[in-house]
Design an enzyme around this catalytic site. Structure first.
Site, PDB file in Angstrom:
ATOM      1  CB  CYS A  23      -0.946  -0.025   1.195  1.00 41.81           C
ATOM      2  SG  CYS A  23      -0.157  -0.417   2.763  1.00 41.81           S
TER       3      CYS A  23
HETATM    4  N1  LIG Z   1      -4.218  -4.292   5.173  1.00 44.70           N
HETATM    5  C1  LIG Z   1      -3.656  -3.566   4.217  1.00 44.70           C
HETATM    6  O1  LIG Z   1      -3.793  -2.336   4.154  1.00 44.70           O
HETATM    7  C2  LIG Z   1      -2.848  -4.231   3.154  1.00 44.70           C
HETATM    8  C3  LIG Z   1      -2.490  -5.552   3.258  1.00 44.70           C
HETATM    9  N2  LIG Z   1      -1.706  -6.113   2.289  1.00 44.70           N
HETATM   10  C4  LIG Z   1      -1.300  -7.502   2.400  1.00 44.70           C
HETATM   11  O2  LIG Z   1      -2.427  -8.328   2.135  1.00 44.70           O
HETATM   12  C5  LIG Z   1      -2.371  -9.501   2.926  1.00 44.70           C
HETATM   13  C6  LIG Z   1      -3.662  -9.593   3.735  1.00 44.70           C
HETATM   14  O3  LIG Z   1      -3.753  -8.451   4.542  1.00 44.70           O
HETATM   15  P1  LIG Z   1      -4.994  -8.176   5.505  1.00 44.70           P
HETATM   16  O4  LIG Z   1      -6.254  -8.461   4.810  1.00 44.70           O
HETATM   17  O5  LIG Z   1      -4.774  -6.853   6.108  1.00 44.70           O
HETATM   18  O6  LIG Z   1      -4.713  -9.291   6.603  1.00 44.70           O
HETATM   19  P2  LIG Z   1      -5.619  -9.785   7.771  1.00 44.70           P
HETATM   20  O7  LIG Z   1      -4.755 -10.027   8.935  1.00 44.70           O
HETATM   21  O8  LIG Z   1      -6.749  -8.844   7.936  1.00 44.70           O
HETATM   22  O9  LIG Z   1      -6.176 -11.186   7.203  1.00 44.70           O
HETATM   23  C7  LIG Z   1      -5.359 -12.272   7.031  1.00 44.70           C
HETATM   24  C8  LIG Z   1      -6.174 -13.440   6.508  1.00 44.70           C
HETATM   25  O10 LIG Z   1      -5.351 -14.583   6.393  1.00 44.70           O
HETATM   26  C9  LIG Z   1      -5.902 -15.685   7.149  1.00 44.70           C
HETATM   27  N3  LIG Z   1      -4.774 -16.322   7.806  1.00 44.70           N
HETATM   28  C10 LIG Z   1      -4.003 -15.815   8.790  1.00 44.70           C
HETATM   29  N4  LIG Z   1      -2.983 -16.652   9.077  1.00 44.70           N
HETATM   30  C11 LIG Z   1      -3.125 -17.705   8.237  1.00 44.70           C
HETATM   31  C12 LIG Z   1      -2.398 -18.916   8.048  1.00 44.70           C
HETATM   32  N5  LIG Z   1      -1.313 -19.198   8.794  1.00 44.70           N
HETATM   33  N6  LIG Z   1      -2.831 -19.781   7.109  1.00 44.70           N
HETATM   34  C13 LIG Z   1      -3.949 -19.533   6.391  1.00 44.70           C
HETATM   35  N7  LIG Z   1      -4.679 -18.400   6.533  1.00 44.70           N
HETATM   36  C14 LIG Z   1      -4.265 -17.507   7.440  1.00 44.70           C
HETATM   37  C15 LIG Z   1      -6.911 -15.086   8.088  1.00 44.70           C
HETATM   38  O11 LIG Z   1      -8.080 -15.876   8.227  1.00 44.70           O
HETATM   39  P3  LIG Z   1      -8.267 -17.097   9.178  1.00 44.70           P
HETATM   40  O12 LIG Z   1      -7.339 -16.888  10.323  1.00 44.70           O
HETATM   41  O13 LIG Z   1      -9.709 -17.058   9.546  1.00 44.70           O
HETATM   42  O14 LIG Z   1      -7.927 -18.273   8.319  1.00 44.70           O
HETATM   43  C16 LIG Z   1      -7.352 -13.824   7.362  1.00 44.70           C
HETATM   44  O15 LIG Z   1      -8.400 -14.135   6.481  1.00 44.70           O
HETATM   45  C17 LIG Z   1      -1.122  -9.376   3.807  1.00 44.70           C
HETATM   46  O16 LIG Z   1      -0.052 -10.054   3.206  1.00 44.70           O
HETATM   47  C18 LIG Z   1      -0.866  -7.890   3.814  1.00 44.70           C
HETATM   48  O17 LIG Z   1       0.479  -7.626   4.033  1.00 44.70           O
HETATM   49  C19 LIG Z   1      -1.320  -5.420   1.185  1.00 44.70           C
HETATM   50  C20 LIG Z   1      -1.674  -4.121   1.024  1.00 44.70           C
HETATM   51  C21 LIG Z   1      -2.458  -3.409   2.017  1.00 44.70           C
HETATM   52  C1  LIG Z   2       0.129  -0.001   9.320  1.00 48.45           C
HETATM   53  C2  LIG Z   2       0.895  -1.218   8.855  1.00 48.45           C
HETATM   54  O1  LIG Z   2       1.360  -2.000   9.660  1.00 48.45           O
HETATM   55  N1  LIG Z   2       1.020  -1.386   7.560  1.00 48.45           N
HETATM   56  C3  LIG Z   2       1.689  -2.493   6.945  1.00 48.45           C
HETATM   57  C4  LIG Z   2       1.652  -2.348   5.464  1.00 48.45           C
HETATM   58  C5  LIG Z   2       0.520  -3.052   4.809  1.00 48.45           C
HETATM   59  C6  LIG Z   2       0.922  -3.632   3.479  1.00 48.45           C
HETATM   60  O2  LIG Z   2       0.852  -3.099   2.390  1.00 48.45           O
HETATM   61  O3  LIG Z   2       1.512  -4.753   3.651  1.00 48.45           O
HETATM   62  P1  LIG Z   2       2.444  -5.790   2.916  1.00 48.45           P
HETATM   63  O4  LIG Z   2       3.622  -5.136   2.297  1.00 48.45           O
HETATM   64  O5  LIG Z   2       2.857  -6.667   4.010  1.00 48.45           O
HETATM   65  O6  LIG Z   2       1.600  -6.440   1.897  1.00 48.45           O
HETATM   66  C7  LIG Z   2       3.164  -2.558   7.328  1.00 48.45           C
HETATM   67  O7  LIG Z   2       3.794  -1.562   7.535  1.00 48.45           O
HETATM   68  O8  LIG Z   2       3.691  -3.684   7.295  1.00 48.45           O
END
Ligand SMILES: NC(=O)C1=CN([C@@H]2O[C@H](COP(=O)(O)OP(=O)(O)OC[C@H]3O[C@@H](n4cnc5c(N)ncnc54)[C@H](OP(=O)(O)O)[C@@H]3O)[C@@H](O)[C@H]2O)C=CC1
Ligand SMILES: CC(=O)N[C@@H](CCC(=O)OP(=O)(O)O)C(=O)O
Length: 318
Positions: A136
Protein backbone atom coordinates in the site's frame (compact mmCIF):
# COMPACT_ATOMS: atom_id res chain seq x y z
CA UNK A 1 -12.12 -14.56 -22.82
CA UNK A 2 -15.10 -16.91 -23.02
CA UNK A 3 -18.55 -15.55 -22.22
CA UNK A 4 -19.00 -17.80 -19.16
CA UNK A 5 -17.98 -16.35 -15.82
CA UNK A 6 -14.50 -17.09 -14.47
CA UNK A 7 -14.46 -18.81 -11.09
CA UNK A 8 -12.43 -16.97 -8.46
CA UNK A 9 -11.38 -18.11 -4.98
CA UNK A 10 -10.11 -15.92 -2.15
CA UNK A 11 -7.77 -17.39 0.45
CA UNK A 12 -7.56 -15.26 3.59
CA UNK A 13 -11.09 -14.00 3.01
CA UNK A 14 -11.76 -13.10 6.66
CA UNK A 15 -9.17 -10.31 6.53
CA UNK A 16 -9.61 -6.64 5.75
CA UNK A 17 -8.42 -6.92 2.15
CA UNK A 18 -10.28 -10.20 1.60
CA UNK A 19 -13.56 -8.53 2.59
CA UNK A 20 -12.97 -5.69 0.12
CA UNK A 21 -12.24 -8.20 -2.62
CA UNK A 22 -15.44 -10.10 -1.88
CA UNK A 23 -17.38 -6.86 -2.43
CA UNK A 24 -15.58 -6.09 -5.69
CA UNK A 25 -16.03 -9.61 -7.05
CA UNK A 26 -19.73 -9.67 -6.10
CA UNK A 27 -20.28 -6.69 -8.41
CA UNK A 28 -18.16 -8.08 -11.27
CA UNK A 29 -19.95 -9.17 -14.44
CA UNK A 30 -17.26 -11.67 -15.52
CA UNK A 31 -16.41 -13.28 -12.18
CA UNK A 32 -18.20 -15.57 -9.76
CA UNK A 33 -17.01 -16.53 -6.30
CA UNK A 34 -15.98 -20.20 -6.32
CA UNK A 35 -14.94 -20.18 -2.66
CA UNK A 36 -13.88 -17.88 0.14
CA UNK A 37 -11.50 -19.48 2.61
CA UNK A 38 -11.08 -18.71 6.31
CA UNK A 39 -10.21 -21.02 9.17
CA UNK A 40 -11.89 -18.87 11.80
CA UNK A 41 -15.13 -18.23 9.90
CA UNK A 42 -15.49 -21.78 8.53
CA UNK A 43 -19.19 -22.49 7.94
CA UNK A 44 -20.40 -18.93 8.54
CA UNK A 45 -22.42 -16.97 5.97
CA UNK A 46 -20.47 -14.31 4.10
CA UNK A 47 -23.59 -12.09 4.16
CA UNK A 48 -23.34 -12.00 7.97
CA UNK A 49 -19.76 -10.72 7.85
CA UNK A 50 -19.46 -8.52 4.77
CA UNK A 51 -21.82 -5.57 4.67
CA UNK A 52 -23.63 -5.34 1.37
CA UNK A 53 -23.02 -8.97 0.35
CA UNK A 54 -26.17 -10.82 -0.66
CA UNK A 55 -26.42 -14.60 -1.01
CA UNK A 56 -25.92 -17.88 0.78
CA UNK A 57 -22.17 -18.32 0.17
CA UNK A 58 -20.34 -19.58 3.26
CA UNK A 59 -16.68 -19.46 4.26
CA UNK A 60 -14.80 -22.75 4.08
CA UNK A 61 -11.49 -23.68 5.66
CA UNK A 62 -9.22 -24.99 2.92
CA UNK A 63 -5.61 -26.11 3.20
CA UNK A 64 -3.34 -25.64 0.17
CA UNK A 65 -4.25 -28.99 -1.41
CA UNK A 66 -7.96 -28.31 -0.94
CA UNK A 67 -7.61 -24.83 -2.49
CA UNK A 68 -5.88 -26.36 -5.52
CA UNK A 69 -8.56 -29.07 -5.76
CA UNK A 70 -11.26 -26.42 -6.25
CA UNK A 71 -9.90 -25.86 -9.77
CA UNK A 72 -10.72 -22.14 -9.76
CA UNK A 73 -9.66 -20.01 -12.74
CA UNK A 74 -8.36 -17.25 -10.45
CA UNK A 75 -7.04 -17.50 -6.88
CA UNK A 76 -6.28 -14.44 -4.77
CA UNK A 77 -4.00 -15.00 -1.79
CA UNK A 78 -4.79 -12.44 0.93
CA UNK A 79 -2.71 -14.07 3.66
CA UNK A 80 -0.16 -12.59 6.05
CA UNK A 81 3.38 -12.36 4.69
CA UNK A 82 5.27 -15.64 4.46
CA UNK A 83 2.25 -17.91 3.97
CA UNK A 84 1.72 -17.96 0.20
CA UNK A 85 4.24 -20.57 -0.98
CA UNK A 86 2.37 -23.81 -0.08
CA UNK A 87 -0.73 -22.53 -1.92
CA UNK A 88 1.29 -21.54 -4.98
CA UNK A 89 3.04 -24.92 -5.02
CA UNK A 90 -0.23 -26.86 -4.74
CA UNK A 91 -1.83 -24.84 -7.57
CA UNK A 92 1.33 -25.17 -9.69
CA UNK A 93 0.91 -28.94 -9.44
CA UNK A 94 -2.87 -29.22 -9.86
CA UNK A 95 -3.72 -26.49 -12.39
CA UNK A 96 -0.74 -24.32 -13.35
CA UNK A 97 -2.77 -22.18 -15.76
CA UNK A 98 -4.67 -20.71 -12.77
CA UNK A 99 -4.21 -16.97 -12.43
CA UNK A 100 -2.74 -16.31 -8.98
CA UNK A 101 -2.66 -12.81 -7.50
CA UNK A 102 -0.73 -12.56 -4.25
CA UNK A 103 -1.41 -9.56 -2.01
CA UNK A 104 1.48 -10.21 0.34
CA UNK A 105 5.11 -9.17 -0.03
CA UNK A 106 6.20 -12.78 -0.74
CA UNK A 107 6.78 -12.46 -4.52
CA UNK A 108 7.47 -8.75 -4.96
CA UNK A 109 11.16 -9.45 -5.52
CA UNK A 110 10.69 -12.59 -7.64
CA UNK A 111 11.54 -12.04 -11.31
CA UNK A 112 9.18 -14.81 -12.37
CA UNK A 113 6.21 -12.86 -11.04
CA UNK A 114 4.79 -9.75 -12.69
CA UNK A 115 4.74 -6.78 -10.29
CA UNK A 116 1.34 -5.25 -10.95
CA UNK A 117 1.27 -1.50 -10.32
CA UNK A 118 -0.63 -0.83 -13.55
CA UNK A 119 0.01 2.91 -13.83
CA UNK A 120 3.78 2.26 -13.78
CA UNK A 121 4.27 -1.34 -14.94
CA UNK A 122 1.33 -1.95 -17.31
CA UNK A 123 3.64 -2.27 -20.32
CA UNK A 124 5.82 -4.88 -18.61
CA UNK A 125 3.09 -7.53 -18.32
CA UNK A 126 3.95 -10.41 -20.64
CA UNK A 127 0.97 -12.59 -19.93
CA UNK A 128 2.29 -13.89 -16.63
CA UNK A 129 -0.29 -15.86 -14.63
CA UNK A 130 1.55 -15.09 -11.41
CA UNK A 131 0.96 -11.52 -10.28
CA UNK A 132 2.40 -9.90 -7.18
CA UNK A 133 0.26 -7.03 -5.92
CA UNK A 134 2.24 -4.03 -4.59
CA UNK A 135 2.28 -2.87 -0.98
CA UNK A 136 0.00 0.00 0.00
CA UNK A 137 2.65 2.55 0.99
CA UNK A 138 4.90 1.37 -1.85
CA UNK A 139 2.13 2.24 -4.32
CA UNK A 140 1.82 5.81 -2.99
CA UNK A 141 5.60 6.27 -2.76
CA UNK A 142 6.27 5.14 -6.32
CA UNK A 143 3.46 7.17 -7.87
CA UNK A 144 4.76 10.25 -5.99
CA UNK A 145 8.32 9.92 -7.26
CA UNK A 146 8.08 8.44 -10.78
CA UNK A 147 7.36 11.72 -12.66
CA UNK A 148 10.49 13.36 -11.17
CA UNK A 149 12.78 10.32 -11.22
CA UNK A 150 15.16 11.72 -13.83
CA UNK A 151 15.83 14.87 -11.77
CA UNK A 152 16.75 13.35 -8.41
CA UNK A 153 19.89 14.63 -6.70
CA UNK A 154 19.54 12.33 -3.68
CA UNK A 155 17.29 9.50 -2.47
CA UNK A 156 13.76 10.86 -1.95
CA UNK A 157 12.54 10.62 1.64
CA UNK A 158 8.92 9.59 2.27
CA UNK A 159 7.10 10.09 5.56
CA UNK A 160 4.11 7.75 5.72
CA UNK A 161 1.09 7.63 8.02
CA UNK A 162 -1.37 4.76 7.71
CA UNK A 163 -4.68 3.93 9.28
CA UNK A 164 -4.45 0.84 11.46
CA UNK A 165 -6.28 -1.48 9.07
CA UNK A 166 -2.88 -1.54 7.31
CA UNK A 167 -1.63 -3.75 10.11
CA UNK A 168 -4.18 -6.51 9.40
CA UNK A 169 -6.22 -8.39 11.99
CA UNK A 170 -3.51 -10.28 13.88
CA UNK A 171 -3.40 -8.37 17.19
CA UNK A 172 -0.39 -6.09 17.61
CA UNK A 173 0.39 -2.62 18.99
CA UNK A 174 -0.14 -1.28 15.45
CA UNK A 175 -3.80 -2.28 15.32
CA UNK A 176 -4.68 -1.78 18.98
CA UNK A 177 -7.10 1.19 19.13
CA UNK A 178 -6.30 1.73 22.83
CA UNK A 179 -2.57 2.11 22.23
CA UNK A 180 -3.25 4.27 19.20
CA UNK A 181 -5.63 6.63 20.97
CA UNK A 182 -4.29 10.23 20.68
CA UNK A 183 -1.11 8.68 19.34
CA UNK A 184 1.11 8.42 16.28
CA UNK A 185 3.19 5.25 16.33
CA UNK A 186 6.51 5.21 14.43
CA UNK A 187 7.89 1.82 13.37
CA UNK A 188 10.45 0.23 11.00
CA UNK A 189 12.04 3.64 10.47
CA UNK A 190 14.79 2.22 8.29
CA UNK A 191 14.64 -0.87 6.12
CA UNK A 192 10.83 -1.26 5.94
CA UNK A 193 9.77 -3.76 3.29
CA UNK A 194 8.14 -1.01 1.25
CA UNK A 195 11.40 1.00 1.23
CA UNK A 196 13.08 -1.98 -0.43
CA UNK A 197 10.11 -2.62 -2.69
CA UNK A 198 9.80 0.97 -3.94
CA UNK A 199 13.58 1.23 -4.43
CA UNK A 200 13.65 -2.00 -6.39
CA UNK A 201 10.75 -1.24 -8.70
CA UNK A 202 11.47 2.46 -9.25
CA UNK A 203 15.14 1.68 -9.85
CA UNK A 204 16.33 4.47 -7.49
CA UNK A 205 16.97 4.31 -3.75
CA UNK A 206 14.09 5.58 -1.64
CA UNK A 207 14.02 6.22 2.12
CA UNK A 208 10.79 5.61 3.97
CA UNK A 209 9.58 6.27 7.53
CA UNK A 210 6.20 4.70 8.38
CA UNK A 211 3.79 5.56 11.22
CA UNK A 212 0.36 4.29 12.24
CA UNK A 213 -2.42 6.65 13.34
CA UNK A 214 -5.74 6.10 15.18
CA UNK A 215 -7.96 6.22 12.07
CA UNK A 216 -8.99 2.92 10.49
CA UNK A 217 -8.34 3.22 6.77
CA UNK A 218 -6.47 5.48 4.38
CA UNK A 219 -2.81 6.47 4.24
CA UNK A 220 -0.87 9.60 3.44
CA UNK A 221 2.71 9.75 2.18
CA UNK A 222 4.63 13.04 2.13
CA UNK A 223 7.76 12.84 0.01
CA UNK A 224 10.70 15.24 -0.01
CA UNK A 225 12.68 15.29 -3.26
CA UNK A 226 15.99 17.12 -3.82
CA UNK A 227 16.58 17.85 -7.49
CA UNK A 228 19.72 18.36 -9.59
CA UNK A 229 18.38 21.59 -11.07
CA UNK A 230 15.74 24.16 -10.17
CA UNK A 231 12.22 23.58 -11.38
CA UNK A 232 9.13 25.78 -11.39
CA UNK A 233 6.00 24.62 -9.59
CA UNK A 234 3.98 24.74 -12.81
CA UNK A 235 6.52 22.45 -14.47
CA UNK A 236 6.27 19.96 -11.61
CA UNK A 237 2.50 19.94 -11.94
CA UNK A 238 2.76 19.58 -15.72
CA UNK A 239 5.00 16.53 -15.26
CA UNK A 240 2.45 14.86 -12.96
CA UNK A 241 -0.44 15.67 -15.28
CA UNK A 242 1.57 14.33 -18.22
CA UNK A 243 2.57 11.15 -16.41
CA UNK A 244 -0.96 10.32 -15.27
CA UNK A 245 -3.02 11.71 -18.15
CA UNK A 246 -5.86 9.30 -18.87
CA UNK A 247 -5.28 7.33 -15.65
CA UNK A 248 -8.73 6.79 -14.22
CA UNK A 249 -7.47 5.96 -10.73
CA UNK A 250 -4.97 8.79 -10.30
CA UNK A 251 -6.13 12.32 -9.51
CA UNK A 252 -3.52 15.08 -9.69
CA UNK A 253 -4.56 17.99 -7.47
CA UNK A 254 -3.15 21.44 -6.85
CA UNK A 255 -3.63 21.28 -3.07
CA UNK A 256 -2.14 18.62 -0.81
CA UNK A 257 -4.81 15.89 -0.44
CA UNK A 258 -6.24 14.94 2.95
CA UNK A 259 -6.38 11.35 4.09
CA UNK A 260 -9.86 11.93 5.56
CA UNK A 261 -11.18 12.34 2.00
CA UNK A 262 -9.81 9.09 0.59
CA UNK A 263 -11.39 6.37 2.78
CA UNK A 264 -13.56 4.05 0.63
CA UNK A 265 -12.30 5.67 -2.58
CA UNK A 266 -10.64 3.52 -5.21
CA UNK A 267 -8.15 6.04 -6.59
CA UNK A 268 -4.98 7.76 -5.42
CA UNK A 269 -4.73 11.54 -5.01
CA UNK A 270 -1.42 13.34 -5.52
CA UNK A 271 -0.89 17.03 -4.88
CA UNK A 272 0.79 19.72 -2.80
CA UNK A 273 3.81 20.21 -5.05
CA UNK A 274 5.47 22.72 -2.72
CA UNK A 275 8.69 24.02 -4.27
CA UNK A 276 11.47 25.64 -2.22
CA UNK A 277 12.68 29.17 -2.92
CA UNK A 278 15.74 27.89 -4.83
CA UNK A 279 13.54 25.52 -6.89
CA UNK A 280 15.63 22.47 -6.05
CA UNK A 281 13.41 20.92 -3.39
CA UNK A 282 9.89 19.63 -4.06
CA UNK A 283 7.41 18.13 -1.58
CA UNK A 284 4.66 15.87 -2.93
CA UNK A 285 1.72 14.45 -0.95
CA UNK A 286 -0.19 11.29 -1.93
CA UNK A 287 -3.19 9.66 -0.28
CA UNK A 288 -4.93 6.36 -0.98
CA UNK A 289 -7.15 3.86 0.78
CA UNK A 290 -4.73 1.12 1.81
CA UNK A 291 -7.45 -1.53 1.49
CA UNK A 292 -8.51 -0.40 -2.02
CA UNK A 293 -5.91 1.19 -4.34
CA UNK A 294 -3.38 -0.09 -1.79
CA UNK A 295 -4.66 -3.69 -2.11
CA UNK A 296 -8.06 -4.94 -3.37
CA UNK A 297 -8.73 -2.39 -6.14
CA UNK A 298 -5.20 -2.77 -7.48
CA UNK A 299 -5.66 -6.56 -7.42
CA UNK A 300 -8.89 -6.13 -9.38
CA UNK A 301 -7.10 -3.97 -11.98
CA UNK A 302 -4.53 -6.75 -12.33
CA UNK A 303 -7.16 -9.50 -12.55
CA UNK A 304 -9.15 -7.57 -15.16
CA UNK A 305 -6.10 -7.09 -17.36
CA UNK A 306 -5.15 -10.75 -17.07
CA UNK A 307 -8.71 -11.82 -17.96
CA UNK A 308 -8.71 -9.52 -20.98
CA UNK A 309 -11.59 -7.33 -19.82
CA UNK A 310 -11.51 -3.56 -19.30
CA UNK A 311 -9.01 -2.80 -16.50
CA UNK A 312 -11.60 -0.84 -14.53
CA UNK A 313 -14.44 -3.38 -14.70
CA UNK A 314 -16.35 -3.40 -11.37
CA UNK A 315 -14.19 -0.60 -9.94
CA UNK A 316 -16.23 2.46 -8.96
CA UNK A 317 -14.69 5.66 -10.40
CA UNK A 318 -13.98 8.87 -8.49
N1 LIG B 1 -4.22 -4.29 5.17
C1 LIG B 1 -3.66 -3.57 4.22
O1 LIG B 1 -3.79 -2.34 4.15
C2 LIG B 1 -2.85 -4.23 3.15
C3 LIG B 1 -2.49 -5.55 3.26
N2 LIG B 1 -1.71 -6.11 2.29
C4 LIG B 1 -1.30 -7.50 2.40
O2 LIG B 1 -2.43 -8.33 2.13
C5 LIG B 1 -2.37 -9.50 2.93
C6 LIG B 1 -3.66 -9.59 3.74
O3 LIG B 1 -3.75 -8.45 4.54
P1 LIG B 1 -4.99 -8.18 5.51
O4 LIG B 1 -6.25 -8.46 4.81
O5 LIG B 1 -4.77 -6.85 6.11
O6 LIG B 1 -4.71 -9.29 6.60
P2 LIG B 1 -5.62 -9.79 7.77
O7 LIG B 1 -4.76 -10.03 8.93
O8 LIG B 1 -6.75 -8.84 7.94
O9 LIG B 1 -6.18 -11.19 7.20
C7 LIG B 1 -5.36 -12.27 7.03
C8 LIG B 1 -6.17 -13.44 6.51
O10 LIG B 1 -5.35 -14.58 6.39
C9 LIG B 1 -5.90 -15.69 7.15
N3 LIG B 1 -4.77 -16.32 7.81
C10 LIG B 1 -4.00 -15.81 8.79
N4 LIG B 1 -2.98 -16.65 9.08
C11 LIG B 1 -3.13 -17.70 8.24
C12 LIG B 1 -2.40 -18.92 8.05
N5 LIG B 1 -1.31 -19.20 8.79
N6 LIG B 1 -2.83 -19.78 7.11
C13 LIG B 1 -3.95 -19.53 6.39
N7 LIG B 1 -4.68 -18.40 6.53
C14 LIG B 1 -4.27 -17.51 7.44
C15 LIG B 1 -6.91 -15.09 8.09
O11 LIG B 1 -8.08 -15.88 8.23
P3 LIG B 1 -8.27 -17.10 9.18
O12 LIG B 1 -7.34 -16.89 10.32
O13 LIG B 1 -9.71 -17.06 9.55
O14 LIG B 1 -7.93 -18.27 8.32
C16 LIG B 1 -7.35 -13.82 7.36
O15 LIG B 1 -8.40 -14.14 6.48
C17 LIG B 1 -1.12 -9.38 3.81
O16 LIG B 1 -0.05 -10.05 3.21
C18 LIG B 1 -0.87 -7.89 3.81
O17 LIG B 1 0.48 -7.63 4.03
C19 LIG B 1 -1.32 -5.42 1.18
C20 LIG B 1 -1.67 -4.12 1.02
C21 LIG B 1 -2.46 -3.41 2.02
C1 LIG C 1 0.13 0.00 9.32
C2 LIG C 1 0.89 -1.22 8.86
O1 LIG C 1 1.36 -2.00 9.66
N1 LIG C 1 1.02 -1.39 7.56
C3 LIG C 1 1.69 -2.49 6.95
C4 LIG C 1 1.65 -2.35 5.46
C5 LIG C 1 0.52 -3.05 4.81
C6 LIG C 1 0.92 -3.63 3.48
O2 LIG C 1 0.85 -3.10 2.39
O3 LIG C 1 1.51 -4.75 3.65
P1 LIG C 1 2.44 -5.79 2.92
O4 LIG C 1 3.62 -5.14 2.30
O5 LIG C 1 2.86 -6.67 4.01
O6 LIG C 1 1.60 -6.44 1.90
C7 LIG C 1 3.16 -2.56 7.33
O7 LIG C 1 3.79 -1.56 7.54
O8 LIG C 1 3.69 -3.68 7.29
Amino acid sequence: MSTSKQRIGIVGARGHTGAELIRLVAAHPALELAFVSSRELDGQRVADQVEGFVGELRYVSLDPAAVAAQGADVVVLALPNGKAAPYVEAIDKAKPETLIVDLSADYRFDERWYYGLPELTRERWRGEKRISNPGCYATAVQLSIAPLKDLLAAPPVSFGVSGYSGAGTTPSDRNDPEKLRDNLMPYSLTGHMHEKEASRHLGVPVEFMPHVAPHFRGLTVTTNLYLVRPIKREDVIARFHGAYEGEKLVRVLDEAPWVSQIAHQHHVEIGGFAVSADGKRVVVVATLDNLLKGAATQAMQNINRALGVDEYTAIPRP
